[in-house]
Design an enzyme around this catalytic site. Sequence first.
Site, PDB file in Angstrom:
ATOM      1  N   LYS A  39      44.097  37.639   4.719  1.00  0.00           N
ATOM      2  CA  LYS A  39      44.727  38.408   3.639  1.00  0.00           C
ATOM      3  C   LYS A  39      44.408  37.762   2.300  1.00  0.00           C
ATOM      4  O   LYS A  39      43.944  36.620   2.242  1.00  0.00           O
ATOM      5  CB  LYS A  39      46.238  38.514   3.880  1.00  0.00           C
ATOM      6  CG  LYS A  39      46.982  37.200   3.913  1.00  0.00           C
ATOM      7  CD  LYS A  39      48.411  37.421   4.412  1.00  0.00           C
ATOM      8  CE  LYS A  39      49.147  36.102   4.484  1.00  0.00           C
ATOM      9  NZ  LYS A  39      50.486  36.165   3.950  1.00  0.00           N
ATOM     10  N   ARG A 138      62.781  38.220   5.662  1.00  0.00           N
ATOM     11  CA  ARG A 138      61.787  39.045   4.968  1.00  0.00           C
ATOM     12  C   ARG A 138      61.651  40.345   5.754  1.00  0.00           C
ATOM     13  O   ARG A 138      62.568  41.145   5.722  1.00  0.00           O
ATOM     14  CB  ARG A 138      60.471  38.248   4.867  1.00  0.00           C
ATOM     15  CG  ARG A 138      59.536  38.694   3.795  1.00  0.00           C
ATOM     16  CD  ARG A 138      58.419  37.698   3.508  1.00  0.00           C
ATOM     17  NE  ARG A 138      57.531  37.450   4.636  1.00  0.00           N
ATOM     18  CZ  ARG A 138      56.441  36.669   4.583  1.00  0.00           C
ATOM     19  NH1 ARG A 138      56.124  36.046   3.465  1.00  0.00           N
ATOM     20  NH2 ARG A 138      55.683  36.482   5.642  1.00  0.00           N
ATOM     21  N   HIS A 168      58.222  35.154  12.179  1.00  0.00           N
ATOM     22  CA  HIS A 168      57.547  34.245  11.237  1.00  0.00           C
ATOM     23  C   HIS A 168      58.486  33.093  10.889  1.00  0.00           C
ATOM     24  O   HIS A 168      59.637  33.321  10.539  1.00  0.00           O
ATOM     25  CB  HIS A 168      57.157  35.031   9.977  1.00  0.00           C
ATOM     26  CG  HIS A 168      56.230  34.295   9.067  1.00  0.00           C
ATOM     27  ND1 HIS A 168      55.069  33.692   9.502  1.00  0.00           N
ATOM     28  CD2 HIS A 168      56.287  34.063   7.729  1.00  0.00           C
ATOM     29  CE1 HIS A 168      54.454  33.131   8.467  1.00  0.00           C
ATOM     30  NE2 HIS A 168      55.171  33.337   7.386  1.00  0.00           N
ATOM     31  N   ARG A 224      48.923  32.293  14.262  1.00  0.00           N
ATOM     32  CA  ARG A 224      48.337  33.015  13.116  1.00  0.00           C
ATOM     33  C   ARG A 224      47.954  31.963  12.076  1.00  0.00           C
ATOM     34  O   ARG A 224      48.802  31.428  11.368  1.00  0.00           O
ATOM     35  CB  ARG A 224      49.352  34.013  12.554  1.00  0.00           C
ATOM     36  CG  ARG A 224      49.854  35.037  13.580  1.00  0.00           C
ATOM     37  CD  ARG A 224      50.754  36.071  12.930  1.00  0.00           C
ATOM     38  NE  ARG A 224      51.905  35.477  12.260  1.00  0.00           N
ATOM     39  CZ  ARG A 224      53.083  35.242  12.815  1.00  0.00           C
ATOM     40  NH1 ARG A 224      53.292  35.562  14.078  1.00  0.00           N
ATOM     41  NH2 ARG A 224      54.050  34.693  12.122  1.00  0.00           N
ATOM     42  N   TYR A 269      41.609  26.860 -29.067  1.00  0.00           N
ATOM     43  CA  TYR A 269      42.691  27.595 -29.729  1.00  0.00           C
ATOM     44  C   TYR A 269      43.895  26.699 -29.980  1.00  0.00           C
ATOM     45  O   TYR A 269      44.321  25.958 -29.094  1.00  0.00           O
ATOM     46  CB  TYR A 269      43.138  28.762 -28.839  1.00  0.00           C
ATOM     47  CG  TYR A 269      42.124  29.873 -28.724  1.00  0.00           C
ATOM     48  CD1 TYR A 269      41.715  30.589 -29.848  1.00  0.00           C
ATOM     49  CD2 TYR A 269      41.580  30.197 -27.490  1.00  0.00           C
ATOM     50  CE1 TYR A 269      40.788  31.621 -29.736  1.00  0.00           C
ATOM     51  CE2 TYR A 269      40.656  31.235 -27.369  1.00  0.00           C
ATOM     52  CZ  TYR A 269      40.260  31.937 -28.495  1.00  0.00           C
ATOM     53  OH  TYR A 269      39.339  32.950 -28.385  1.00  0.00           O
ATOM     54  N   CYS A 316      40.630  28.512 -22.416  1.00  0.00           N
ATOM     55  CA  CYS A 316      40.445  29.869 -22.966  1.00  0.00           C
ATOM     56  C   CYS A 316      40.277  30.867 -21.817  1.00  0.00           C
ATOM     57  O   CYS A 316      40.294  30.489 -20.651  1.00  0.00           O
ATOM     58  CB  CYS A 316      39.206  29.924 -23.847  1.00  0.00           C
ATOM     59  SG  CYS A 316      39.093  28.622 -25.071  1.00  0.00           S
ATOM     60  N   ASP A 318      37.586  32.569 -20.880  1.00  0.00           N
ATOM     61  CA  ASP A 318      36.335  32.447 -20.120  1.00  0.00           C
ATOM     62  C   ASP A 318      35.740  31.053 -20.149  1.00  0.00           C
ATOM     63  O   ASP A 318      34.709  30.810 -19.516  1.00  0.00           O
ATOM     64  CB  ASP A 318      35.259  33.384 -20.691  1.00  0.00           C
ATOM     65  CG  ASP A 318      35.838  34.700 -21.140  1.00  0.00           C
ATOM     66  OD1 ASP A 318      36.370  35.410 -20.268  1.00  0.00           O
ATOM     67  OD2 ASP A 318      35.791  34.996 -22.349  1.00  0.00           O
TER      68      ASP A 318
HETATM   69  C1  LIG Z   1      53.256  36.807   8.907  1.00  0.00           C
HETATM   70  C2  LIG Z   1      52.340  35.686   8.581  1.00  0.00           C
HETATM   71  N1  LIG Z   1      51.756  35.002   9.573  1.00  0.00           N
HETATM   72  C3  LIG Z   1      50.921  33.979   9.342  1.00  0.00           C
HETATM   73  C4  LIG Z   1      50.619  33.562   8.061  1.00  0.00           C
HETATM   74  C5  LIG Z   1      49.709  32.401   7.848  1.00  0.00           C
HETATM   75  O1  LIG Z   1      50.404  31.361   7.247  1.00  0.00           O
HETATM   76  P1  LIG Z   1      49.681  29.968   6.933  1.00  0.00           P
HETATM   77  O2  LIG Z   1      48.702  30.246   5.861  1.00  0.00           O
HETATM   78  O3  LIG Z   1      50.788  29.089   6.461  1.00  0.00           O
HETATM   79  O4  LIG Z   1      49.061  29.534   8.192  1.00  0.00           O
HETATM   80  C6  LIG Z   1      51.216  34.248   6.994  1.00  0.00           C
HETATM   81  C7  LIG Z   1      50.928  33.824   5.625  1.00  0.00           C
HETATM   82  O5  LIG Z   1      51.752  33.717   4.771  1.00  0.00           O
HETATM   83  C8  LIG Z   1      52.104  35.330   7.260  1.00  0.00           C
HETATM   84  O6  LIG Z   1      52.687  35.998   6.273  1.00  0.00           O
END
Ligand SMILES: Cc1ncc(COP(=O)(O)O)c(C=O)c1O
Length: 395
Positions: A39, A138, A168, A224, A269, A316, A318
């Site tokens: 992501k 969440r 999670h 994950r 600046y 700045c 850029d």
């Molecule tokens: C639902 C879920 N699973 C897994 C992850 C992966 O987390 P991490 O980058 O701490 O391994 C995230 C990331 O925020 C997440 O939102």
Amino acid sequence: MESYYRPTRAEISLDALRSNLEAYRRALPKETRMLASVKANAYGHGAVEIAKEAEAFGIDYLGVAFLDEALQLRGAGIRAPILVLGFVPADGLELARDLDITITLFREDILEAIEALPPHAEGKRLKAHIKVDTGMGRLGLLGAGEAAAFIGRAMRVPGLELEGMFTHYARADEADKSYTELQYRRFGEVVKHLESRGVRLPLIHAANSAAGIDTPEWACGMVRIGIGMYGLYPSEEVNRTRIALEPVLSLKTETVMVKNVPEGWGISYGTRYFAKDGERIGTLPIGYADGFSRMLTGKAHALVRGVKVPVRGTICMDQCMIGLDDAGSPDSPVGCGEEVVLIGRQGDAVITADEVAAQLGTIHYEVTCMLNARVPRVYKRSGQIAIVRNPIVRP
Ligand SMILES: Cc1ncc(COP(=O)(O)O)c(C=O)c1O
């Protein structure tokens, strides 16, 4: 190979990425599956190329935050299973089903919208994982009762295939594991409650990178992995001896102007910095619009010829300036076109994403995520440039 015409780039080591995935693979029980979280443009590393590499590694699942991120991957020809970890609205469900994108399910109205979907011509069903909130507060259903009732209803929806269930962890990266244990126990109660009603979903998962390192026994069926895959430890508190990780991303640029300026010469600046007599100042073609935050003004450093030198004056949009007096020598002063590292290693010197995060009062996750499309990604394998992506020229 795509071109870019500004020496600023993020170098991504595909070898380090592979080595981090292999390190997790070795450390986890053989039957534990792995999801690669790509992501947020793969935490700034470039979603498509990272997903391709994870797919070539043999990853079990890719994870994204929302449907559009999944569409980007499918559009790039990625065929691995993709789980959207966040909310998918009703108007995206049919597309998700047709493109074999797994959704996360936790809302009654979405269940009703799935029920109302026109059937797929070849009988394809929409895959979903149920999200359970065990203490992150969440997304997710609360507790065993709510989850069981929801799953009971979901199982009666013909166009839906319930493939999994997950939760999670909120504090898996802390040394004190008591809260994670509490969440693991709550999740276990949901699993048991379902089993007592004869419901067994094929893929139950709970761990992120931190839990994958410290408490893989609480991963359930899949870890994950996000930040760990990019070679960054989730926090100072995880056990770094368990899995050896190597940072994947370096942020590099070059000096495009170098000059000695007179005593008291104003830099940038607001002239927040006035140079010392004859100070050698280098100008870098990177600024806050690239994700090198203006809030690093007066704090950030750069590596030049293996020496850590300070950023001078306000960053700045850029560009920004660095003081070069500690690098080079009167016989061999730093000139134009010399490599400058803002995150990464140069010789024996290193600037970590953690260090930059501390200067910003944030976490390293945000530092790499901030690097945006203006920064070309240069992917390297065995020290050679393998792929270049410059989305400004070729979106
Ligand atoms: C639902 C879920 N699973 C897994 C992850 C992966 O987390 P991490 O980058 O701490 O391994 C995230 C990331 O925020 C997440 O939102």
